[in-house]
Design a protein around this motif. Structure first.
Motif, PDB file in Angstrom:
ATOM      1  N   CYS A  49       6.777 -15.596   4.720  1.00  9.27           N
ATOM      2  CA  CYS A  49       5.805 -15.218   5.743  1.00  9.27           C
ATOM      3  C   CYS A  49       4.650 -14.399   5.171  1.00  9.27           C
ATOM      4  O   CYS A  49       4.729 -13.854   4.064  1.00  9.27           O
ATOM      5  CB  CYS A  49       6.488 -14.422   6.856  1.00  9.27           C
ATOM      6  N   THR A  50       3.592 -14.331   5.934  1.00  7.86           N
ATOM      7  CA  THR A  50       2.498 -13.414   5.647  1.00  7.86           C
ATOM      8  C   THR A  50       2.988 -11.985   5.861  1.00  7.86           C
ATOM      9  O   THR A  50       3.672 -11.691   6.845  1.00  7.86           O
ATOM     10  CB  THR A  50       1.300 -13.703   6.565  1.00  7.86           C
ATOM     11  N   ILE A  51       2.654 -11.100   4.933  1.00  7.76           N
ATOM     12  CA  ILE A  51       3.028  -9.681   5.035  1.00  7.76           C
ATOM     13  C   ILE A  51       1.747  -8.862   5.070  1.00  7.76           C
ATOM     14  O   ILE A  51       0.873  -9.028   4.220  1.00  7.76           O
ATOM     15  CB  ILE A  51       3.903  -9.241   3.846  1.00  7.76           C
ATOM     16  N   SER A  52       1.651  -7.982   6.058  1.00  4.95           N
ATOM     17  CA  SER A  52       0.417  -7.215   6.271  1.00  4.95           C
ATOM     18  C   SER A  52       0.700  -5.728   6.295  1.00  4.95           C
ATOM     19  O   SER A  52       1.686  -5.276   6.889  1.00  4.95           O
ATOM     20  CB  SER A  52      -0.226  -7.610   7.613  1.00  4.95           C
ATOM     21  N   LEU A  53      -0.190  -4.984   5.672  1.00  8.78           N
ATOM     22  CA  LEU A  53      -0.210  -3.528   5.808  1.00  8.78           C
ATOM     23  C   LEU A  53      -1.356  -3.144   6.740  1.00  8.78           C
ATOM     24  O   LEU A  53      -2.440  -3.718   6.668  1.00  8.78           O
ATOM     25  CB  LEU A  53      -0.446  -2.852   4.457  1.00  8.78           C
ATOM     26  N   VAL A  54      -1.108  -2.178   7.595  1.00  9.96           N
ATOM     27  CA  VAL A  54      -2.154  -1.629   8.453  1.00  9.96           C
ATOM     28  C   VAL A  54      -2.289  -0.153   8.134  1.00  9.96           C
ATOM     29  O   VAL A  54      -1.304   0.592   8.209  1.00  9.96           O
ATOM     30  CB  VAL A  54      -1.823  -1.819   9.951  1.00  9.96           C
ATOM     31  N   LYS A  55      -3.491   0.268   7.757  1.00  6.42           N
ATOM     32  CA  LYS A  55      -3.762   1.695   7.560  1.00  6.42           C
ATOM     33  C   LYS A  55      -4.389   2.199   8.857  1.00  6.42           C
ATOM     34  O   LYS A  55      -5.538   1.900   9.171  1.00  6.42           O
ATOM     35  CB  LYS A  55      -4.704   1.919   6.383  1.00  6.42           C
ATOM     36  N   SER A  56      -3.586   2.945   9.608  1.00  4.22           N
ATOM     37  CA  SER A  56      -4.058   3.468  10.887  1.00  4.22           C
ATOM     38  C   SER A  56      -4.843   4.743  10.671  1.00  4.22           C
ATOM     39  O   SER A  56      -4.436   5.619   9.911  1.00  4.22           O
ATOM     40  CB  SER A  56      -2.865   3.754  11.809  1.00  4.22           C
ATOM     41  N   ARG A  57      -5.959   4.872  11.344  1.00  4.88           N
ATOM     42  CA  ARG A  57      -6.748   6.095  11.229  1.00  4.88           C
ATOM     43  C   ARG A  57      -6.056   7.263  11.911  1.00  4.88           C
ATOM     44  O   ARG A  57      -6.413   8.412  11.688  1.00  4.88           O
ATOM     45  CB  ARG A  57      -8.135   5.880  11.838  1.00  4.88           C
ATOM     46  N   GLU A  58      -5.031   6.974  12.734  1.00  2.00           N
ATOM     47  CA  GLU A  58      -4.326   8.038  13.463  1.00  2.00           C
ATOM     48  C   GLU A  58      -2.929   8.325  12.939  1.00  2.00           C
ATOM     49  O   GLU A  58      -2.486   9.469  12.956  1.00  2.00           O
ATOM     50  CB  GLU A  58      -4.214   7.671  14.954  1.00  2.00           C
ATOM     51  N   SER A  59      -2.207   7.270  12.495  1.00 10.62           N
ATOM     52  CA  SER A  59      -0.775   7.475  12.236  1.00 10.62           C
ATOM     53  C   SER A  59      -0.311   6.981  10.878  1.00 10.62           C
ATOM     54  O   SER A  59       0.876   6.769  10.664  1.00 10.62           O
ATOM     55  CB  SER A  59       0.050   6.782  13.331  1.00 10.62           C
ATOM     56  N   GLY A  60      -1.213   6.812   9.929  1.00 12.78           N
ATOM     57  CA  GLY A  60      -0.782   6.420   8.595  1.00 12.78           C
ATOM     58  C   GLY A  60      -0.496   4.937   8.467  1.00 12.78           C
ATOM     59  O   GLY A  60      -1.109   4.106   9.133  1.00 12.78           O
ATOM     60  N   TRP A  61       0.481   4.583   7.618  1.00 14.12           N
ATOM     61  CA  TRP A  61       0.731   3.201   7.237  1.00 14.12           C
ATOM     62  C   TRP A  61       1.749   2.529   8.138  1.00 14.12           C
ATOM     63  O   TRP A  61       2.760   3.120   8.508  1.00 14.12           O
ATOM     64  CB  TRP A  61       1.230   3.137   5.800  1.00 14.12           C
ATOM     65  N   LEU A  62       1.490   1.249   8.416  1.00 13.19           N
ATOM     66  CA  LEU A  62       2.386   0.398   9.189  1.00 13.19           C
ATOM     67  C   LEU A  62       2.498  -0.933   8.449  1.00 13.19           C
ATOM     68  O   LEU A  62       1.500  -1.443   7.940  1.00 13.19           O
ATOM     69  CB  LEU A  62       1.805   0.197  10.586  1.00 13.19           C
ATOM     70  N   LEU A  63       3.703  -1.494   8.379  1.00 12.65           N
ATOM     71  CA  LEU A  63       3.923  -2.786   7.743  1.00 12.65           C
ATOM     72  C   LEU A  63       4.315  -3.805   8.802  1.00 12.65           C
ATOM     73  O   LEU A  63       5.130  -3.499   9.685  1.00 12.65           O
ATOM     74  CB  LEU A  63       5.029  -2.699   6.688  1.00 12.65           C
ATOM     75  N   VAL A  64       3.745  -5.007   8.708  1.00 11.08           N
ATOM     76  CA  VAL A  64       4.108  -6.079   9.625  1.00 11.08           C
ATOM     77  C   VAL A  64       4.744  -7.222   8.842  1.00 11.08           C
ATOM     78  O   VAL A  64       4.100  -7.839   7.995  1.00 11.08           O
ATOM     79  CB  VAL A  64       2.895  -6.596  10.415  1.00 11.08           C
ATOM     80  N   ASP A  65       6.013  -7.470   9.131  1.00  8.49           N
ATOM     81  CA  ASP A  65       6.874  -8.477   8.503  1.00  8.49           C
ATOM     82  C   ASP A  65       7.165  -8.111   7.055  1.00  8.49           C
ATOM     83  O   ASP A  65       6.317  -7.573   6.351  1.00  8.49           O
ATOM     84  CB  ASP A  65       6.300  -9.886   8.636  1.00  8.49           C
ATOM     85  N   THR A  66       8.397  -8.398   6.638  1.00  8.84           N
ATOM     86  CA  THR A  66       8.869  -7.910   5.330  1.00  8.84           C
ATOM     87  C   THR A  66       9.095  -9.021   4.318  1.00  8.84           C
ATOM     88  O   THR A  66       9.430  -8.734   3.175  1.00  8.84           O
ATOM     89  CB  THR A  66      10.190  -7.130   5.486  1.00  8.84           C
TER      90      THR A  66
END
Length: 204
Positions: free
Chosen positions: A25-42
């Motif tokens: 699968c596609t794996i995405s990192l999200v850098k949130s301006r409010e809450s730091g790092w989030l990962l979508v799918d592993t």
């Protein structure tokens, strides 16, 4: 500061002989301006070491990932959940937990689960009965929806044969594809690169 989407693996799904296929699968990192790092799918467990290195190239440590969202429960989307700490919030389909403590949230009521004011998890079943998508607003490219296998790849907007055969409920999946297509500027699909959303779906 804007929220940032980083694709650390572009997903794929390639046909092999004897009615088999290889996929991750596609794996995405999200850098949130409010809450730091989030990962979508592993991704699948066969790529655990690569996933750790990829995350560490952006984050100082795996522990910097505060939330992991898996869009649904297929093995290529949840295969590396065990690399994250006990204190990481896990959202796997409709389940939300930190460690062994589960949060009671009714995705089926149609309400979004808010991670921040700009980032929310919405219920988008069809591919499976408990698929979710992640809506990320306020990025440099507008609103991005990380949709898992609601969209397999960009091409399936014009050829429903590319996704219907893998759908548990094609009618419901089409309804949720239309919802996502109505709000997203860009879509991150489950098995291909992020694409610009022209707001048009071929409904045969």
């Amino acid at each position: 500061m804007k929220n940032k989407i980083i694709i650390i693996q572009e997903g794929y799904c390639d046909a092999l002989e004897n009615d088999t296929f290889k996929a991750d699968c596609t794996i995405s990192l999200v850098k949130s301006r409010e809450s730091g790092w989030l990962l979508v799918d592993t991704g699948g467990p066969w790529n655990k070491d690569k996933l750790i290195k990829d995350i560490q190239s952006y984050c100082a440590d795996i522990a910097d990932i505060r939330t992991v969202v898996c869009t649904h429960g297929h093995s290529d989307h949840v295969g590396n959940l065990n690399i994250f700490s006990y204190n990481t919030r896990l959202i796997v389909g409709n389940d939300i937990s930190v460690g062994n403590v589960y949060e009671d949230f009714d995705f089926k009521a149609g309400l979004p689960y808010k991670i921040t004011d700009d980032i929310e998890v919405i219920s988008t079943p069809g591919h499976t009965h408990s698929d979710v998508s992640i809506v990320v607003k306020n990025t440099d490219i507008g609103t991005v929806v990380i949709a898992g296998d609601l969209f397999e790849k960009a091409e399936d907007r014009y050829d429903e044969n590319l996704w219907k055969s893998n759908s548990e409920n094609p009618t419901l999946q089409m309804e949720n594809r239309e919802i996502v297509a109505s709000i997203a500027d860009y879509i991150v699909p489950g098995h291909g690169p992020m694409f610009f959303n022209d707001k048009k779906l071929n409904k045969q």
